[in-house]
Write an enzyme that holds these catalytic residues in place. Structure first.
Site, PDB file in Angstrom:
ATOM      1  N   GLU A  83       1.045  -1.448   0.019  1.00 44.58           N
ATOM      2  CA  GLU A  83      -0.431  -0.331  -0.111  1.00 44.58           C
ATOM      3  C   GLU A  83       1.150   1.144  -0.234  1.00 44.58           C
ATOM      4  O   GLU A  83       0.634   2.506   0.184  1.00 44.58           O
ATOM      5  CB  GLU A  83      -0.741  -0.003   0.879  1.00 44.58           C
ATOM      6  CG  GLU A  83      -0.117  -0.392   3.129  1.00 44.58           C
ATOM      7  CD  GLU A  83      -1.350   0.198   3.269  1.00 44.58           C
ATOM      8  OE1 GLU A  83      -1.655   0.868   3.686  1.00 44.58           O
ATOM      9  OE2 GLU A  83      -1.343  -0.821   4.472  1.00 44.58           O
ATOM     10  N   CYS A 115      -3.535  -2.974   4.958  1.00 44.53           N
ATOM     11  CA  CYS A 115      -2.439  -3.824   5.345  1.00 44.53           C
ATOM     12  C   CYS A 115      -2.978  -5.420   4.536  1.00 44.53           C
ATOM     13  O   CYS A 115      -2.478  -6.463   5.127  1.00 44.53           O
ATOM     14  CB  CYS A 115      -2.759  -3.594   6.484  1.00 44.53           C
ATOM     15  SG  CYS A 115      -2.133  -2.061   7.165  1.00 44.53           S
ATOM     16  N   HIS A 237      -2.833  -8.866  12.707  1.00 45.32           N
ATOM     17  CA  HIS A 237      -2.639  -7.911  11.910  1.00 45.32           C
ATOM     18  C   HIS A 237      -2.569  -6.844  12.669  1.00 45.32           C
ATOM     19  O   HIS A 237      -2.917  -6.824  14.123  1.00 45.32           O
ATOM     20  CB  HIS A 237      -3.158  -7.104  10.875  1.00 45.32           C
ATOM     21  CG  HIS A 237      -2.936  -5.836  10.486  1.00 45.32           C
ATOM     22  ND1 HIS A 237      -1.445  -5.326   9.957  1.00 45.32           N
ATOM     23  CD2 HIS A 237      -3.666  -4.293  10.752  1.00 45.32           C
ATOM     24  CE1 HIS A 237      -0.820  -4.424   9.296  1.00 45.32           C
ATOM     25  NE2 HIS A 237      -2.773  -3.699  10.185  1.00 45.32           N
TER      26      HIS A 237
HETATM   27  N1  COA Z   1       1.347   4.563  30.203  1.00 38.46           N
HETATM   28  C1  COA Z   1       0.856   3.393  30.021  1.00 38.46           C
HETATM   29  N2  COA Z   1      -0.045   3.004  29.085  1.00 38.46           N
HETATM   30  C2  COA Z   1      -0.432   4.944  29.021  1.00 38.46           C
HETATM   31  C3  COA Z   1       0.488   5.830  29.156  1.00 38.46           C
HETATM   32  C4  COA Z   1       0.859   5.638  29.982  1.00 38.46           C
HETATM   33  N3  COA Z   1       1.949   6.921  30.615  1.00 38.46           N
HETATM   34  N4  COA Z   1      -0.198   6.800  28.017  1.00 38.46           N
HETATM   35  C5  COA Z   1      -1.053   6.725  27.631  1.00 38.46           C
HETATM   36  N5  COA Z   1      -0.653   5.360  27.233  1.00 38.46           N
HETATM   37  C6  COA Z   1      -2.470   4.093  27.286  1.00 38.46           C
HETATM   38  C7  COA Z   1      -3.509   4.637  26.823  1.00 38.46           C
HETATM   39  O1  COA Z   1      -4.053   4.966  27.666  1.00 38.46           O
HETATM   40  C8  COA Z   1      -4.176   4.388  25.707  1.00 38.46           C
HETATM   41  O2  COA Z   1      -3.943   2.473  26.007  1.00 38.46           O
HETATM   42  P1  COA Z   1      -5.881   1.952  25.428  1.00 38.46           P
HETATM   43  O3  COA Z   1      -5.335   1.455  23.904  1.00 38.46           O
HETATM   44  O4  COA Z   1      -5.598   0.700  25.811  1.00 38.46           O
HETATM   45  O5  COA Z   1      -7.304   2.762  26.265  1.00 38.46           O
HETATM   46  C9  COA Z   1      -2.553   3.998  24.201  1.00 38.46           C
HETATM   47  O6  COA Z   1      -1.893   4.190  25.554  1.00 38.46           O
HETATM   48  C10 COA Z   1      -2.696   4.920  23.416  1.00 38.46           C
HETATM   49  O7  COA Z   1      -3.133   5.660  23.968  1.00 38.46           O
HETATM   50  P2  COA Z   1      -4.128   6.963  22.806  1.00 38.46           P
HETATM   51  O8  COA Z   1      -4.706   8.514  23.704  1.00 38.46           O
HETATM   52  O9  COA Z   1      -5.310   6.279  22.581  1.00 38.46           O
HETATM   53  O10 COA Z   1      -3.178   7.210  21.791  1.00 38.46           O
HETATM   54  P3  COA Z   1      -2.970   8.236  20.530  1.00 38.46           P
HETATM   55  O11 COA Z   1      -4.302   9.145  20.320  1.00 38.46           O
HETATM   56  O12 COA Z   1      -1.118   8.953  20.551  1.00 38.46           O
HETATM   57  O13 COA Z   1      -3.828   7.302  19.731  1.00 38.46           O
HETATM   58  C11 COA Z   1      -3.000   5.423  17.907  1.00 38.46           C
HETATM   59  C12 COA Z   1      -2.831   5.855  19.289  1.00 38.46           C
HETATM   60  C13 COA Z   1      -2.779   3.963  18.454  1.00 38.46           C
HETATM   61  C14 COA Z   1      -4.353   5.052  17.875  1.00 38.46           C
HETATM   62  C15 COA Z   1      -2.032   6.226  16.927  1.00 38.46           C
HETATM   63  O14 COA Z   1      -1.061   6.232  16.971  1.00 38.46           O
HETATM   64  C16 COA Z   1      -2.868   5.620  15.630  1.00 38.46           C
HETATM   65  O15 COA Z   1      -3.627   6.462  14.906  1.00 38.46           O
HETATM   66  N6  COA Z   1      -1.703   4.951  14.706  1.00 38.46           N
HETATM   67  C17 COA Z   1      -1.969   4.558  13.589  1.00 38.46           C
HETATM   68  C18 COA Z   1      -3.292   3.371  13.797  1.00 38.46           C
HETATM   69  C19 COA Z   1      -3.015   2.668  13.096  1.00 38.46           C
HETATM   70  O16 COA Z   1      -2.302   2.053  12.154  1.00 38.46           O
HETATM   71  N7  COA Z   1      -4.037   2.216  12.059  1.00 38.46           N
HETATM   72  C20 COA Z   1      -4.566   1.383  10.097  1.00 38.46           C
HETATM   73  C21 COA Z   1      -4.776  -0.052  10.885  1.00 38.46           C
HETATM   74  S1  COA Z   1      -5.283  -1.044  11.237  1.00 38.46           S
END
Ligand code: COA
Length: 391
Positions: A83, A115, A237
């Protein structure tokens, strides 16, 4: 060989990039608490391509050891799933075909569905081998995951290629016929043609993934698939490795099982080792999970493994593979560990510079700096043509 012989993955090899950025370095730059990366999303580092690496050089590096071992006489099809395509018309696999010296009596195509693409490639390959079990198909999954700098997706970047030789009487994993399918039109992650970085609605994408787990598992049951407790492990994945845990917990819940933490760890734990340090490799990710599992598990002989392949947009497939007796002799564990260990750490500034690189679209000569120590390099653009070199 008869048309009923088992078909599946005969060999699997992967490659990743020249450079690696640690999540500590990213966290230090953007002020994120490191626990969010290490525990919250389950990532420790991300592979970063050199200026002279791309999906073609990674793919060729992944496939070269397979050709060296098995020859190319039986390969009449190359399916390249990606992709992060480099051309809207020409299949990236043709450059790989050339770099590896494959025979001209060969069809080469590129497949796309986020993916999920490599799983479509694997299933189509199985169909071709069933039609003529003397033929082998080279399936390649190669991607560079790239999000905007300073966006939430940035911490889930990565890059890798997996090459799989699909054949009759496979030495590693027999793929079973039952397959659960799911498609839904959602906008959780996409990359318009005019953008080099993907757009993602992270929370939407997690929800869409979980919906797809349900949908594909439901169909898998209706297609006569195995029951959940038969599986030794599950390769999901992994856009970030925590997603595999979320998905498996969701599946257990949906199927009416307890979500015991130790059971989930037993089912998933050994599949995340490579993805946690490579980052998201999009199409390759579910097969890097398989490599990590086979490389680390004590003995999976005759044990079924569940695969959940998800591609945003979205398409998902749940299917099963059974591990073949004697598979340990055909693993590439040392080489796999080496391609990860050989990456050179890059600091945040170095990573940012590589991330921001782009080529002028003027048709001029634009050589790339020699950075990669891999077996193939992307030498640059000239007259709008991509130039590749083998060492
Ligand atoms: N210690 C431990 N965990 C922590 C933390 C800390 N200090 N701070 C935050 N977290 C946890 C949160 O609680 C959350 O856990 P949960 O999902 O179990 O609730 C996790 O870390 C992620 O936090 P979040 O606030 O949701 O992070 P974000 O807004 O930065 O988004 C993703 C994370 C993964 C959604 C983002 O990186 C993303 O969009 N990635 C791309 C995803 C992708 O590729 N999708 C397409 C293919 S499936």
């Amino acid at each position: 060989m008869s048309n009923n012989s088992a078909v599946g993955i005969h060999d699997l090899s992967f490659a990743t990039t020249e450079f690696v950025l640690s999540h500590e370095a990213l966290a230090e730059y953007n002020g994120t608490e490191i626990g969010k990366y290490h525990i919250g999303i389950g990532q420790r580092s991300m592979s970063v391509p050199a200026a002279d690496e791309d999906i073609v050089t990674l793919a060729a590096a992944a496939a070269a050891p397979i050709i060296a071992k098995h020859g190319n006489e039986r390969i009449r099809t190359v399916v390249f799933a990606t992709e992060s395509s480099i051309d809207q018309a020409k299949a990236a696999g043709i450059y790989v075909h050339s770099l590896l010296g494959l025979q001209s009596a060969c069809r080469v195509v590129e497949l796309k569905q986020a993916c999920y693409g490599a799983t479509a490639a694997l299933q189509f390959a199985i169909g071709l081998v069933k039609r003529d079990p003397d033929q082998q198909v080279l399936v390649i999954a190669s991607d560079v995951s790239k999000y905007d700098l300073d966006s939430p997706g940035e911490s889930t970047q990565g890059a890798a290629a997996v090459a799989m030789l699909v054949s009759a009487d496979p030495a590693l994993v027999r793929i079973e016929n039952a397959s659960g399918l799911f498609t839904a039109d959602v906008m959780d992650f996409w990359r318009p043609n005019y953008r080099s970085t993907a757009l993602v609605d992270g929370q939407e994408s997690v929800q869409a993934y979980l919906q797809a787990v349900e949908g594909s598992w439901k169909d898998y049951g209706e297609q006569g698939g195995r029951t959940l407790e038969q599986f030794a492990a599950f390769c999901y994945h992994q856009p970030f490795t925590k997603m595999a845990y979320k998905a498996h917990r969701h599946l257990l819940n949906y199927a009416g099982f307890d979500t015991d933490k130790d059971d989930i760890e037993r089912a998933i734990g050994q599949t995340v080792a490579y993805n946690t340090v490579v980052g998201n490799s999009y199409t390759a990710s579910v097969y890097l999970a398989l490599a990590a599992l086979l490389d680390q598990a004590d003995d999976l002989t005759d044990r079924p493994i569940g695969f959940l392949s998800y591609g945003s947009g979205s398409v998902a497939e749940f299917f099963a593979g059974t591990v073949v007796p004697g598979y340990q002799q055909h693993l590439r564990t040392e080489a796999n560990l080496e391609v990860i260990a050989r990456r050179k750490p890059v600091d945040y500034a170095g990573y940012r510079e590589l991330h921001e690189r782009s080529f002028p679209a003027d048709g001029g000569d634009h050589p790339t700096p020699a950075q990669t120590t891999g077996p193939f390099r992307f030498a640059g653009l000239s007259g709008h043509k991509r130039l590749y070199q083998a060492r």
